[in-house]
Motif scaffolding. Structure first.
Motif, PDB file in Angstrom:
ATOM      1  N   VAL A 341      12.145   9.243   4.503  1.00 13.13           N
ATOM      2  CA  VAL A 341      11.960   8.506   5.762  1.00 13.13           C
ATOM      3  C   VAL A 341      13.240   8.399   6.581  1.00 13.13           C
ATOM      4  N   ASP A 342      14.417   8.575   5.945  1.00 13.17           N
ATOM      5  CA  ASP A 342      15.675   8.359   6.660  1.00 13.17           C
ATOM      6  C   ASP A 342      16.561   9.592   6.726  1.00 13.17           C
ATOM      7  N   GLY A 343      16.067  10.736   6.264  1.00 15.52           N
ATOM      8  CA  GLY A 343      16.810  11.978   6.400  1.00 15.52           C
ATOM      9  C   GLY A 343      18.036  12.106   5.534  1.00 15.52           C
ATOM     10  N   ASP A 344      18.084  11.328   4.439  1.00 16.30           N
ATOM     11  CA  ASP A 344      19.262  11.396   3.574  1.00 16.30           C
ATOM     12  C   ASP A 344      19.086  12.374   2.420  1.00 16.30           C
ATOM     13  N   GLY A 345      17.979  13.094   2.409  1.00 13.57           N
ATOM     14  CA  GLY A 345      17.733  14.060   1.355  1.00 13.57           C
ATOM     15  C   GLY A 345      17.135  13.475   0.098  1.00 13.57           C
ATOM     16  N   LYS A 346      16.929  12.167   0.065  1.00 13.34           N
ATOM     17  CA  LYS A 346      16.322  11.501  -1.080  1.00 13.34           C
ATOM     18  C   LYS A 346      14.918  11.019  -0.705  1.00 13.34           C
ATOM     19  N   LYS A 347      14.016  11.114  -1.666  1.00 13.24           N
ATOM     20  CA  LYS A 347      12.633  10.749  -1.395  1.00 13.24           C
ATOM     21  C   LYS A 347      12.376   9.265  -1.640  1.00 13.24           C
ATOM     22  N   GLU A 348      11.473   8.736  -0.825  1.00 14.79           N
ATOM     23  CA  GLU A 348      10.956   7.383  -1.006  1.00 14.79           C
ATOM     24  C   GLU A 348       9.443   7.460  -1.183  1.00 14.79           C
ATOM     25  N   GLY A 357      -0.419  -5.164   3.309  1.00 14.24           N
ATOM     26  CA  GLY A 357       0.426  -4.328   4.129  1.00 14.24           C
ATOM     27  C   GLY A 357       0.974  -3.088   3.449  1.00 14.24           C
ATOM     28  N   LEU A 358       2.085  -2.615   4.000  1.00 14.27           N
ATOM     29  CA  LEU A 358       2.742  -1.373   3.582  1.00 14.27           C
ATOM     30  C   LEU A 358       4.061  -1.694   2.911  1.00 14.27           C
ATOM     31  N   TRP A 359       4.377  -0.936   1.845  1.00 17.25           N
ATOM     32  CA  TRP A 359       5.556  -1.231   1.041  1.00 17.25           C
ATOM     33  C   TRP A 359       6.352   0.034   0.799  1.00 17.25           C
ATOM     34  N   LEU A 360       7.680  -0.064   0.969  1.00 15.71           N
ATOM     35  CA  LEU A 360       8.581   1.055   0.747  1.00 15.71           C
ATOM     36  C   LEU A 360       9.235   0.905  -0.615  1.00 15.71           C
ATOM     37  N   LEU A 361       9.111   1.939  -1.458  1.00 24.29           N
ATOM     38  CA  LEU A 361       9.660   1.925  -2.810  1.00 24.29           C
ATOM     39  C   LEU A 361      10.764   2.972  -2.901  1.00 24.29           C
ATOM     40  N   ARG A 362      11.948   2.537  -3.376  1.00 23.48           N
ATOM     41  CA  ARG A 362      13.082   3.446  -3.523  1.00 23.48           C
ATOM     42  C   ARG A 362      13.546   3.467  -4.980  1.00 23.48           C
ATOM     43  N   PRO A 363      13.701   4.675  -5.563  1.00 27.91           N
ATOM     44  CA  PRO A 363      14.262   4.746  -6.919  1.00 27.91           C
ATOM     45  C   PRO A 363      15.688   4.217  -6.944  1.00 27.91           C
ATOM     46  N   VAL A 373      11.851  -2.560  -3.727  1.00 23.82           N
ATOM     47  CA  VAL A 373      10.599  -2.711  -2.986  1.00 23.82           C
ATOM     48  C   VAL A 373      10.862  -3.550  -1.740  1.00 23.82           C
ATOM     49  N   GLU A 374      10.454  -3.041  -0.570  1.00 26.17           N
ATOM     50  CA  GLU A 374      10.595  -3.819   0.655  1.00 26.17           C
ATOM     51  C   GLU A 374       9.359  -3.665   1.521  1.00 26.17           C
ATOM     52  N   SER A 375       9.046  -4.701   2.258  1.00 23.30           N
ATOM     53  CA  SER A 375       7.879  -4.678   3.140  1.00 23.30           C
ATOM     54  C   SER A 375       8.185  -3.849   4.385  1.00 23.30           C
ATOM     55  N   ILE A 376       7.258  -2.977   4.742  1.00 25.27           N
ATOM     56  CA  ILE A 376       7.354  -2.211   5.987  1.00 25.27           C
ATOM     57  C   ILE A 376       6.616  -2.931   7.099  1.00 25.27           C
ATOM     58  N   ASP A 377       5.376  -3.339   6.820  1.00 19.48           N
ATOM     59  CA  ASP A 377       4.528  -3.960   7.830  1.00 19.48           C
ATOM     60  C   ASP A 377       3.436  -4.734   7.112  1.00 19.48           C
ATOM     61  N   ARG A 378       3.432  -6.048   7.266  1.00 19.32           N
ATOM     62  CA  ARG A 378       2.418  -6.874   6.604  1.00 19.32           C
ATOM     63  C   ARG A 378       1.169  -7.046   7.454  1.00 19.32           C
ATOM     64  N   ASP A 379       1.249  -6.648   8.695  1.00 16.38           N
ATOM     65  CA  ASP A 379       0.090  -6.721   9.588  1.00 16.38           C
ATOM     66  C   ASP A 379      -0.594  -5.356   9.629  1.00 16.38           C
ATOM     67  N   SER A 380      -0.980  -4.884   8.470  1.00 20.67           N
ATOM     68  CA  SER A 380      -1.654  -3.602   8.349  1.00 20.67           C
ATOM     69  C   SER A 380      -2.552  -3.661   7.133  1.00 20.67           C
ATOM     70  N   GLY A 381      -3.820  -3.265   7.298  1.00 20.57           N
ATOM     71  CA  GLY A 381      -4.729  -3.363   6.173  1.00 20.57           C
ATOM     72  C   GLY A 381      -5.929  -2.454   6.330  1.00 20.57           C
ATOM     73  N   GLY A 382      -6.596  -2.242   5.221  1.00 17.81           N
ATOM     74  CA  GLY A 382      -7.803  -1.439   5.205  1.00 17.81           C
ATOM     75  C   GLY A 382      -8.299  -1.306   3.789  1.00 17.81           C
ATOM     76  N   PHE A 383      -9.599  -1.074   3.665  1.00 19.20           N
ATOM     77  CA  PHE A 383     -10.177  -0.928   2.335  1.00 19.20           C
ATOM     78  C   PHE A 383      -9.545   0.251   1.615  1.00 19.20           C
ATOM     79  N   GLU A 384      -9.468   1.402   2.268  1.00 19.43           N
ATOM     80  CA  GLU A 384      -8.721   2.518   1.714  1.00 19.43           C
ATOM     81  C   GLU A 384      -7.263   2.464   2.156  1.00 19.43           C
TER      82      GLU A 384
END
Length: 449
Positions: A341-348, A357-363, A373-384
């Motif tokens: 997500v940030d172009g540093d060559g490492k995957k998230e 909501g959405l959560w970003l996980l970094r090794p 673990v950090e929150s990206i957006d808590r105002d986001s949802g859906g069954f899938e």
């Protein structure tokens, strides 16, 4: 999540539970829980949503790649979604001359597309592969005289209550230079591989188990022997209450005619989402399993005993092992997607949970232990809550695309100075009129326009 969003989820449950026999209802793999089942949590507050990115800083005017959006849709009467499904729907979204453009494909032989993805058969023009449910069809769509037209690669009735092609992945499973399609189905536990034979496709059923839902397929090479393995998530049929639902992850090696072998025994819990790939950058694939929550009580008294866990399995990890790299404060998590997500060559990794909501996980330094673990957006949802990290503009950094069905929006996130910026690229007036089951990237050149 706002109170009105929870109401919409509850109404989805009513829509999916209603309807008539004979294909009138969409027969989703599980109806969403009613609002009363959702425990209160601070994470539901929408105030933590990322700021809207200014329009000038949004997507480029044109993109070399687009998105495939697989839906079930509901008929609308007097401005409200009904319980009656329409035909399976696929939207092809492209960015051209400063506008997002949508091409829609519908298929009346099914009432849901669970997935759509590009397929390039050997020696043939590329097309779009779709997986239909009720009825169960695997189809390949190619353009003829300006219109996308389909050829059926596999149609089946499995002998149970449901007939669904639920998930698939494409890879050279037999090392012969030809793409094969590994397919998961409902509700008789059928796992199959489709192999190309010149202009035809041969179906090889490699597993079958009565009253079993297989939700997900992933392909990788955990043991680095050069032969690809297929991973799948069979479980007991879905339940709408808090009863335990046993599940596992199994492995097949189609080239060697091996499997199923249990690689993750989840006990009283189950998973509908897994990811296989080299996330930590050590050159070896890993298996990640989004284990759904263990709950107690029903209705208004339902409580989460153990939240969603993201578990990691390496080659040699015991099936009963519990290597938890992250926990998500929610009941369900149906999408894990990986990118840079940030172009540093490492995957998230991004985990899209049901209502939190959405959560970003970094090794971390030890990727086999707890991740950040950090929150990206808590105002986001859906069954899938379909989500995809992909680089549509080919600038070397992935964007995040999310179907926030509760809000009725398709959103694009880019990371700027370490923070996600949100842009709404599609919206619908009646959020409940569609459910998004999957998002996949597609090259403009593969669309045959």
């Amino acid at each position: 999540m706002r109170h009105d969003a929870l109401i919409r989820i509850g109404l989805w449950a009513a829509l999916l539970a209603m309807g008539c026999k004979g294909g009138e209802r969409p027969e989703p793999e599980e109806a969403p829980p009613a609002p009363a089942e959702q425990p209160e949590a601070e994470a539901d507050k929408p105030a933590d949503a990322p700021a809207q990115e200014p329009k000038a800083a949004g997507a480029p005017a044109s993109l070399p790649n687009g998105l495939l959006l697989a839906y079930s849709q509901f008929q609308v009467v007097d401005g409200k979604a009904t319980a009656k499904p329409g035909p399976a729907r696929l939207d092809i979204l492209t960015r051209e001359n400063g506008e997002w453009r949508t091409e829609t494909v519908e298929d009346a032989q099914s009432n849901v597309f669970h997935k759509a993805m590009p397929l390039a058969p050997r020696g043939q023009p590329p097309g779009i592969l779709t997986l239909g449910g009720s009825g169960a069809h695997v189809k390949l769509w190619r353009r003829a005289k300006g219109e996308l037209q389909s050829t059926t690669l596999w149609h089946a009735e499995f002998g149970g209550k449901f007939n669904r092609m639920r998930d698939a992945e494409i890879a050279d499973l037999f090392g012969d230079g030809t793409p094969a399609i590994a397919v998961a189905t409902h509700d008789q536990g059928v796992v199959a591989v489709l192999r190309q034979r010149v202009n035809k496709w041969r179906v090889e059923r490699i597993d079958q188990k009565p009253d079993t839902f297989v939700h997900e397929i992933e392909i990788g090479d955990l043991d680095k022997d050069g032969t690809l393995e297929v991973y799948a998530t069979p479980s007991e049929p879905n339940k709408l209450d808090a009863e335990a639902q046993h599940g596992e992850v199994v492995r097949y090696v189609p080239k060697d005619k091996k499997g199923p072998t249990t690689v993750a025994d989840l006990g009283k819990r189950h998973a509908k989402e897994i990811y296989v790939g080299d996330v930590d950058g050590d050159g070896t694939d890993e298996l990640y399993v989004a284990v759904e929550a263990l709950t107690t009580g029903r209705g208004a008294s339902l409580q989460i005993v153990e939240p969603v866990e993201i578990r990691r399995y390496d080659v040699g990890t015991a099936p009963e092992a519990k290597v938890v790299i992250a926990t998500i404060p929610d009941r369900l998590c149906r999408f894990l997607t990986v990118g840079d997500v940030d172009g540093d060559g490492k995957k998230e990794m991004v985990a899209a949970s049901f209502s939190k909501g959405l959560w970003l996980l970094r090794p971390g330094k030890d990727p086999k232990s707890e991740w950040g673990v950090e929150s990206i957006d808590r105002d986001s949802g859906g069954f899938e809550h379909a989500a995809l990290l992909t680089d549509l503009d080919e600038d070397g950094t992935d964007e995040l695309y999310v179907a926030a069905d509760v809000q009725g929006e398709l959103r694009r996130y880019v990371w700027t100075r370490g923070r996600a910026k949100r842009e709404v690229i599609l919206s619908r007036d009646i959020p409940m009129s569609r459910m998004t089951w999957n998002i996949m990237p597609v090259s403009i050149g593969q669309l045959g326009r």
